[in-house]
Design a protein around this motif. Structure first.
Motif, PDB file in Angstrom:
ATOM      1  N   UNK A 161      31.542  50.925  44.987  1.00  0.00           N
ATOM      2  CA  UNK A 161      31.844  49.508  44.665  1.00  0.00           C
ATOM      3  C   UNK A 161      30.524  48.615  44.082  1.00  0.00           C
ATOM      4  N   UNK A 162      29.597  49.327  43.249  1.00  0.00           N
ATOM      5  CA  UNK A 162      28.542  48.746  42.674  1.00  0.00           C
ATOM      6  C   UNK A 162      28.982  47.628  41.436  1.00  0.00           C
ATOM      7  N   UNK A 163      29.966  48.137  40.705  1.00  0.00           N
ATOM      8  CA  UNK A 163      30.100  47.493  39.392  1.00  0.00           C
ATOM      9  C   UNK A 163      30.622  45.947  39.571  1.00  0.00           C
ATOM     10  N   UNK A 164      30.212  44.997  38.980  1.00  0.00           N
ATOM     11  CA  UNK A 164      30.520  43.727  38.960  1.00  0.00           C
ATOM     12  C   UNK A 164      32.207  43.496  38.836  1.00  0.00           C
ATOM     13  N   UNK A 165      32.507  42.450  39.597  1.00  0.00           N
ATOM     14  CA  UNK A 165      34.093  42.123  40.071  1.00  0.00           C
ATOM     15  C   UNK A 165      34.841  42.473  38.746  1.00  0.00           C
ATOM     16  N   UNK A 166      34.604  42.009  37.517  1.00  0.00           N
ATOM     17  CA  UNK A 166      35.679  42.388  36.375  1.00  0.00           C
ATOM     18  C   UNK A 166      35.871  43.519  36.048  1.00  0.00           C
ATOM     19  N   UNK A 167      34.529  44.479  36.102  1.00  0.00           N
ATOM     20  CA  UNK A 167      34.757  45.924  35.911  1.00  0.00           C
ATOM     21  C   UNK A 167      35.648  46.583  36.932  1.00  0.00           C
ATOM     22  N   UNK A 168      35.253  46.281  38.131  1.00  0.00           N
ATOM     23  CA  UNK A 168      35.734  46.779  39.460  1.00  0.00           C
ATOM     24  C   UNK A 168      37.344  46.604  39.439  1.00  0.00           C
ATOM     25  N   UNK A 169      37.764  45.291  39.128  1.00  0.00           N
ATOM     26  CA  UNK A 169      38.991  44.917  38.984  1.00  0.00           C
ATOM     27  C   UNK A 169      39.944  45.808  38.032  1.00  0.00           C
ATOM     28  N   UNK A 170      39.081  45.904  37.082  1.00  0.00           N
ATOM     29  CA  UNK A 170      39.765  46.586  35.803  1.00  0.00           C
ATOM     30  C   UNK A 170      40.187  48.028  36.427  1.00  0.00           C
ATOM     31  N   UNK A 171      39.146  48.729  36.988  1.00  0.00           N
ATOM     32  CA  UNK A 171      39.117  50.153  37.423  1.00  0.00           C
ATOM     33  C   UNK A 171      40.269  49.959  38.513  1.00  0.00           C
ATOM     34  N   UNK A 172      40.387  49.369  39.331  1.00  0.00           N
ATOM     35  CA  UNK A 172      41.172  49.326  40.462  1.00  0.00           C
ATOM     36  C   UNK A 172      42.627  49.121  39.773  1.00  0.00           C
ATOM     37  N   UNK A 173      42.841  48.220  39.018  1.00  0.00           N
ATOM     38  CA  UNK A 173      44.255  48.062  38.573  1.00  0.00           C
ATOM     39  C   UNK A 173      44.332  49.350  37.609  1.00  0.00           C
ATOM     40  N   UNK A 174      43.586  50.092  37.025  1.00  0.00           N
ATOM     41  CA  UNK A 174      44.098  51.239  36.511  1.00  0.00           C
ATOM     42  C   UNK A 174      44.493  52.511  37.409  1.00  0.00           C
ATOM     43  N   UNK A 175      43.707  52.249  38.558  1.00  0.00           N
ATOM     44  CA  UNK A 175      43.871  53.146  39.560  1.00  0.00           C
ATOM     45  C   UNK A 175      45.466  53.090  39.982  1.00  0.00           C
ATOM     46  N   UNK A 176      45.793  51.688  40.389  1.00  0.00           N
ATOM     47  CA  UNK A 176      47.265  51.403  40.724  1.00  0.00           C
ATOM     48  C   UNK A 176      48.302  51.983  39.709  1.00  0.00           C
ATOM     49  N   UNK A 177      47.933  51.544  38.342  1.00  0.00           N
ATOM     50  CA  UNK A 177      48.909  52.052  37.175  1.00  0.00           C
ATOM     51  C   UNK A 177      49.111  53.659  37.544  1.00  0.00           C
ATOM     52  N   UNK A 178      48.093  54.212  37.630  1.00  0.00           N
ATOM     53  CA  UNK A 178      47.975  55.834  37.574  1.00  0.00           C
ATOM     54  C   UNK A 178      48.878  56.189  38.669  1.00  0.00           C
ATOM     55  N   UNK A 179      48.587  55.661  39.906  1.00  0.00           N
ATOM     56  CA  UNK A 179      49.488  55.927  41.026  1.00  0.00           C
ATOM     57  C   UNK A 179      50.852  55.571  40.925  1.00  0.00           C
TER      58      UNK A 179
ATOM     59  N   UNK B 246      26.670  40.367  47.011  1.00  0.00           N
ATOM     60  CA  UNK B 246      27.505  40.876  45.992  1.00  0.00           C
ATOM     61  C   UNK B 246      28.370  42.191  46.459  1.00  0.00           C
ATOM     62  N   UNK B 247      27.737  42.958  47.220  1.00  0.00           N
ATOM     63  CA  UNK B 247      28.421  44.180  47.763  1.00  0.00           C
ATOM     64  C   UNK B 247      29.601  43.817  48.680  1.00  0.00           C
ATOM     65  N   UNK B 248      29.493  42.535  49.319  1.00  0.00           N
ATOM     66  CA  UNK B 248      30.311  42.078  50.414  1.00  0.00           C
ATOM     67  C   UNK B 248      31.554  41.707  49.585  1.00  0.00           C
ATOM     68  N   UNK B 249      31.305  40.913  48.661  1.00  0.00           N
ATOM     69  CA  UNK B 249      32.555  40.296  47.563  1.00  0.00           C
ATOM     70  C   UNK B 249      33.206  41.757  46.897  1.00  0.00           C
ATOM     71  N   UNK B 250      32.428  42.685  46.487  1.00  0.00           N
ATOM     72  CA  UNK B 250      32.944  43.853  45.956  1.00  0.00           C
ATOM     73  C   UNK B 250      33.756  44.869  46.970  1.00  0.00           C
ATOM     74  N   UNK B 251      33.422  44.737  48.142  1.00  0.00           N
ATOM     75  CA  UNK B 251      33.893  45.347  49.045  1.00  0.00           C
ATOM     76  C   UNK B 251      35.294  44.786  49.447  1.00  0.00           C
ATOM     77  N   UNK B 252      35.209  43.651  49.430  1.00  0.00           N
ATOM     78  CA  UNK B 252      36.477  42.756  49.964  1.00  0.00           C
ATOM     79  C   UNK B 252      37.481  42.924  48.795  1.00  0.00           C
TER      80      UNK B 252
END
Ligand code: PLP
Length: 404
Positions: free
Chosen positions: A381-399, A308-314
């Motif tokens: 990067x512990x959260x499941x992919x959908x949450x991680x994806x959502x959070x990373x998307x928000x990071x990009x939007x903020x930037x 799981x961690x490998x997928x989330x790291x990727x």
């Protein structure tokens, strides 16, 4: 009762606490305020797998419950219960650690660190800590009035320690050095060559190595983890391990220390450590029985965790590659990424702004220490992919919104 109360005198905390910082939890207080206002926070800040989709293995719960039913509810021996000590020693020997002079169980690695640094240092002596650092070390050193002193981790070299810089920082007062491998906050795993060079520095300057290996089994790719103590049976090393991360029980507060090295050299230090262990009575008694169950029992959950961690790291690395103002050295162990941000404001302001506007919580790089002029954030990067994806998307939007 007198009509008027005497003038209140504030009870002041000791001045040495001015330098005690723990950014990871300090920020959580801000997030709690937002939660109280009904906002949902995406937490990429705390390294606790159990709050996400990682479940404590059932056989550990059973071992702990059985120990309680079997009556192991009084104080334990100060160093720990025999089956736990034997299991820790056997695992250390299997990793090639020889010359073991003491093994002891503590309330998490956190307590082990506190005890072994307290047992070593006179005020104003120093232990070299990495920069960036897991903040526990500097917090305890501040409490001990130790002299702060750090060595650089080199971002341009996959965050490996800069061993020449490390050696240049050694002074007459330096008693030891901290090596966190796999690393928090960078996710780096150190090569044999780097570890051998660190051993040489410790040997030349008579230093104790504090080897924090709490993430040793969480290797995402590359060569297997090497315990630095296995490279240096003659050098005094305290190796830390624990159940919090690899065995998914951070709330059980179970960790340990293993002292290795030449017995004639480390004996007085070991006696000092044991004295402090006796003074605090013991670690949690029944839960210690989960240690042999963990180290000697099935480990399927570790493979699942690493997958799981490998997928989330990727996912994080894909985000870093596609985000204009971010870049990131790929983490190879643990569950932290430490991307660099190309922004004009401080990473502290960035993290507060991101939390207020996007409700995403990460920790600012300066909370761990970072090279002057650089800005980073630590992403868990512990959260499941959908949450991680959502959070990373928000990071990009903020930037993009702030620095188009
Ligand atoms: N050492 C490192 C590098 C950590 O990241 C942590 C927790 O995040 C600890 C020690 C503390 O571990 P424990 O839960 O065993 O006290």
């Amino acid at each position: 009762m007198p009509d008027t109360l005497p003038r209140a005198h504030e009870i002041l905390a000791a001045t040495r606490l001015e330098h005690v910082r723990y950014a990871i939890r300090d920020l959580a207080v801000l997030a709690e305020d937002l939660t109280r206002q009904g906002k949902q926070i995406l937490p990429l800040n705390i390294g606790d797998p159990v709050i996400f989709d990682f479940d404590t293995p059932a056989h550990l719960i059973e071992a702990a419950a059985r120990a309680m039913r079997d009556g192991h509810n009084g104080y334990a021996p100060s160093l720990g219960v025999k089956p736990a000590l034997e299991a820790i020693r056997a695992e250390a020997e299997a990793k090639g650690i020889r010359n073991i002079q003491s093994v002891f169980v503590t309330e998490g690695v956190s307590e082990a660190v506190d005890i072994v640094l307290t047992a070593l240092l006179e005020p104003h002596e120093s232990v070299l800590t990495p920069l960036p650092d897991y903040p526990l070390y500097d917090a305890i050193l501040a409490k001990l009035n130790a002299q702060p002193n750090s060595y650089s981790l080199d971002e341009s070299n996959d965050w490996q320690p800069d061993v020449a810089h490390l050696e240049s920082r050694v002074t007459q007062n330096t008693r030891g050095l901290v090596v966190i491998n796999p690393n928090n906050p960078t996710g780096a795993v150190y090569s044999r060559g780097t570890l051998e060079k660190i051993v040489e520095v410790a040997r030349r300057h008579n230093l104790v190595i504090f080897a924090d290996e709490i993430y040793a089994r969480l290797i995402l790719d590359g060569e297997p983890h090497i315990s630095i103590a296995s490279l240096a049976p003659d050098v005094p090393v305290v190796t830390f391990g624990g159940l919090s991360k690899e065995y998914l029980v951070p709330g059980w507060r179970l960790g340990w220390g293993i002292v290795s090295g030449n017995p004639a050299v480390v004996a007085p230090y070991v006696e000092g450590i044991h004295k402090l262990l006796r003074a605090r009575l013991s670690a949690n008694h029944p839960l210690q029985y989960a240690i042999p169950a963990a180290l000697q029992g099935p480990k399927d959950h570790i493979n699942e965790t690493v997958d799981k961690l490998r997928r989330r790291r990727d996912l994080v690395m894909q985000w870093a590659r596609n985000t204009r103002r971010a870049s990131c050295v790929s983490p190879r162990g643990a569950f932290y990424a430490f991307p660099r941000l190309d922004i004009p404001e401080s990473d502290d302001d960035f993290v507060r702004g991101l939390l207020a506007e996007e409700h995403v919580l990460v920790v600012h790089g300066s909370g761990f220490g970072e090279a002057p002029g650089t800005r980073h954030i630590r992403i868990v990067f512990l959260p499941p992919e959908p949450i991680l994806d959502q959070a990373l998307g928000k990071l990009t939007e903020y930037l993009e919104r702030h620095w188009p």
